[in-house]
Design a protein around this motif. Sequence first.
Motif, PDB file in Angstrom:
ATOM      1  N   LEU A  89      57.744  39.909 122.954  1.00 16.04           N
ATOM      2  CA  LEU A  89      59.154  40.300 123.571  1.00 16.04           C
ATOM      3  C   LEU A  89      59.079  40.948 124.847  1.00 16.04           C
ATOM      4  O   LEU A  89      59.806  40.773 125.797  1.00 16.04           O
ATOM      5  N   PHE A  90      57.960  42.161 124.927  1.00 14.30           N
ATOM      6  CA  PHE A  90      57.914  42.602 126.307  1.00 14.30           C
ATOM      7  C   PHE A  90      56.816  42.004 127.210  1.00 14.30           C
ATOM      8  O   PHE A  90      56.508  42.726 128.106  1.00 14.30           O
ATOM      9  N   THR A  91      56.264  40.858 126.951  1.00 10.51           N
ATOM     10  CA  THR A  91      55.216  40.491 127.969  1.00 10.51           C
ATOM     11  C   THR A  91      56.080  39.566 128.878  1.00 10.51           C
ATOM     12  O   THR A  91      56.476  38.576 128.795  1.00 10.51           O
ATOM     13  N   PRO A  92      55.544  39.964 130.096  1.00 13.84           N
ATOM     14  CA  PRO A  92      56.027  39.011 131.360  1.00 13.84           C
ATOM     15  C   PRO A  92      55.703  37.525 131.176  1.00 13.84           C
ATOM     16  O   PRO A  92      54.688  37.084 130.895  1.00 13.84           O
ATOM     17  N   ASP A  93      56.421  36.885 131.475  1.00 13.97           N
ATOM     18  CA  ASP A  93      56.364  35.302 131.484  1.00 13.97           C
ATOM     19  C   ASP A  93      57.089  34.752 132.862  1.00 13.97           C
ATOM     20  O   ASP A  93      58.336  34.789 132.694  1.00 13.97           O
ATOM     21  N   ASP A  94      56.310  34.300 133.842  1.00 14.16           N
ATOM     22  CA  ASP A  94      56.598  33.776 134.964  1.00 14.16           C
ATOM     23  C   ASP A  94      57.690  32.530 134.789  1.00 14.16           C
ATOM     24  O   ASP A  94      58.561  32.343 135.824  1.00 14.16           O
ATOM     25  N   SER A  95      57.605  31.880 133.868  1.00 19.73           N
ATOM     26  CA  SER A  95      58.567  30.784 133.521  1.00 19.73           C
ATOM     27  C   SER A  95      59.666  30.964 133.181  1.00 19.73           C
ATOM     28  O   SER A  95      60.636  30.121 133.231  1.00 19.73           O
ATOM     29  N   LEU A  96      59.982  32.406 132.572  1.00 20.75           N
ATOM     30  CA  LEU A  96      61.416  32.677 132.302  1.00 20.75           C
ATOM     31  C   LEU A  96      62.446  32.858 133.559  1.00 20.75           C
ATOM     32  O   LEU A  96      63.566  32.573 133.298  1.00 20.75           O
ATOM     33  N   PRO A  97      62.142  33.636 134.318  1.00 17.79           N
ATOM     34  CA  PRO A  97      61.129  34.708 134.604  1.00 17.79           C
ATOM     35  C   PRO A  97      61.208  36.161 134.075  1.00 17.79           C
ATOM     36  O   PRO A  97      62.526  36.088 133.329  1.00 17.79           O
ATOM     37  N   GLY A  98      60.523  36.806 134.006  1.00 14.26           N
ATOM     38  CA  GLY A  98      60.847  38.224 133.298  1.00 14.26           C
ATOM     39  C   GLY A  98      60.075  38.076 131.907  1.00 14.26           C
ATOM     40  O   GLY A  98      58.895  37.455 131.429  1.00 14.26           O
ATOM     41  N   THR A  99      60.450  39.130 131.172  1.00 17.85           N
ATOM     42  CA  THR A  99      59.928  39.068 129.530  1.00 17.85           C
ATOM     43  C   THR A  99      60.984  38.406 128.766  1.00 17.85           C
ATOM     44  O   THR A  99      62.020  38.172 128.935  1.00 17.85           O
ATOM     45  N   PRO A 100      60.496  37.910 127.314  1.00 18.88           N
ATOM     46  CA  PRO A 100      61.637  37.280 126.574  1.00 18.88           C
ATOM     47  C   PRO A 100      62.747  38.116 126.273  1.00 18.88           C
ATOM     48  O   PRO A 100      63.881  37.826 126.305  1.00 18.88           O
ATOM     49  N   ILE A 101      62.562  39.450 126.053  1.00 23.92           N
ATOM     50  CA  ILE A 101      63.744  40.380 125.951  1.00 23.92           C
ATOM     51  C   ILE A 101      64.676  40.490 127.024  1.00 23.92           C
ATOM     52  O   ILE A 101      65.765  40.515 126.916  1.00 23.92           O
ATOM     53  N   ASP A 102      64.024  40.248 128.362  1.00 26.90           N
ATOM     54  CA  ASP A 102      65.166  40.260 129.488  1.00 26.90           C
ATOM     55  C   ASP A 102      65.654  39.000 129.484  1.00 26.90           C
ATOM     56  O   ASP A 102      66.869  39.022 129.633  1.00 26.90           O
ATOM     57  N   ALA A 103      65.331  37.953 129.178  1.00 28.52           N
ATOM     58  CA  ALA A 103      66.022  36.471 128.893  1.00 28.52           C
ATOM     59  C   ALA A 103      66.988  36.554 127.891  1.00 28.52           C
ATOM     60  O   ALA A 103      68.094  36.098 128.295  1.00 28.52           O
ATOM     61  N   LEU A 104      66.658  37.336 126.807  1.00 26.90           N
ATOM     62  CA  LEU A 104      67.807  37.637 125.693  1.00 26.90           C
ATOM     63  C   LEU A 104      69.001  38.339 126.329  1.00 26.90           C
ATOM     64  O   LEU A 104      70.117  37.976 126.110  1.00 26.90           O
ATOM     65  N   ARG A 105      68.737  39.296 127.056  1.00 26.64           N
ATOM     66  CA  ARG A 105      69.579  40.094 127.370  1.00 26.64           C
ATOM     67  C   ARG A 105      70.446  39.405 128.742  1.00 26.64           C
ATOM     68  O   ARG A 105      71.639  39.877 128.780  1.00 26.64           O
ATOM     69  N   GLY A 106      69.771  38.507 129.161  1.00 23.45           N
ATOM     70  CA  GLY A 106      70.443  37.920 130.320  1.00 23.45           C
ATOM     71  C   GLY A 106      70.936  36.325 129.792  1.00 23.45           C
ATOM     72  O   GLY A 106      71.355  35.641 130.769  1.00 23.45           O
ATOM     73  N   ASP A 107      71.185  36.391 128.575  1.00 23.82           N
ATOM     74  CA  ASP A 107      71.927  35.228 127.924  1.00 23.82           C
ATOM     75  C   ASP A 107      71.179  33.908 128.086  1.00 23.82           C
ATOM     76  O   ASP A 107      71.761  32.716 128.387  1.00 23.82           O
ATOM     77  N   ARG A 108      69.787  33.980 127.926  1.00 24.07           N
ATOM     78  CA  ARG A 108      69.043  32.826 127.882  1.00 24.07           C
ATOM     79  C   ARG A 108      68.294  32.580 126.501  1.00 24.07           C
ATOM     80  O   ARG A 108      67.134  32.343 126.546  1.00 24.07           O
ATOM     81  N   GLY A 109      69.146  32.989 125.642  1.00 24.95           N
ATOM     82  CA  GLY A 109      68.520  33.211 124.313  1.00 24.95           C
ATOM     83  C   GLY A 109      68.120  31.677 123.820  1.00 24.95           C
ATOM     84  O   GLY A 109      67.151  31.776 123.011  1.00 24.95           O
ATOM     85  N   ARG A 110      68.750  30.581 124.003  1.00 21.65           N
ATOM     86  CA  ARG A 110      68.281  29.392 123.807  1.00 21.65           C
ATOM     87  C   ARG A 110      66.954  29.245 124.003  1.00 21.65           C
ATOM     88  O   ARG A 110      66.060  28.395 123.179  1.00 21.65           O
ATOM     89  N   GLU A 111      66.562  29.439 125.295  1.00 20.02           N
ATOM     90  CA  GLU A 111      65.169  29.096 125.827  1.00 20.02           C
ATOM     91  C   GLU A 111      64.232  30.204 125.089  1.00 20.02           C
ATOM     92  O   GLU A 111      63.129  29.542 124.565  1.00 20.02           O
ATOM     93  N   VAL A 112      64.405  31.305 124.945  1.00 19.19           N
ATOM     94  CA  VAL A 112      63.550  32.234 124.165  1.00 19.19           C
ATOM     95  C   VAL A 112      63.419  31.800 122.635  1.00 19.19           C
ATOM     96  O   VAL A 112      62.348  31.502 122.321  1.00 19.19           O
TER      97      VAL A 112
END
Length: 121
Positions: A89-112
């Motif tokens: 959840l806290f490992t950066p992923d350039d394809s998201l971008p950011g971390t999975p938890i950042d993506a969840l917080r940013g309303d990109r939960g479906r991709e996560v």
Amino acid sequence: MSAIPAAPDVLAPDVEVVPLPDVAERLGQPVTRVHQLIRDGHLLALRRNGVLGVPSAFLVDTEVVKGLAGTTTLLRDAGYQEDEILRWLFTPDDSLPGTPIDALRGDRGREVKRRAQAMGF
């Protein structure tokens, strides 16, 4: 009553961890409800310097981040342990971008969730 499951502290020191009584206050719930959220897998806890806490990134205002419980369930079902889930959840992923938890917080939960599900195969 069963013990509260807690992962070892595998997160970077700069990741803020909120003690459980403070989590309860933020959620407007008794601390026993926070314990139950952790036991039920809706939140992940870890021990930092002997204190049981939750990463502050798991909370938005007075709620748990939308999609966190579903994502952690997918990863647990795939055989991942609590510490591995926290790392992911806290490992950066350039394809998201950011971390999975950042993506969840940013309303990109479906991709996560899609990625978490794919990790099980």
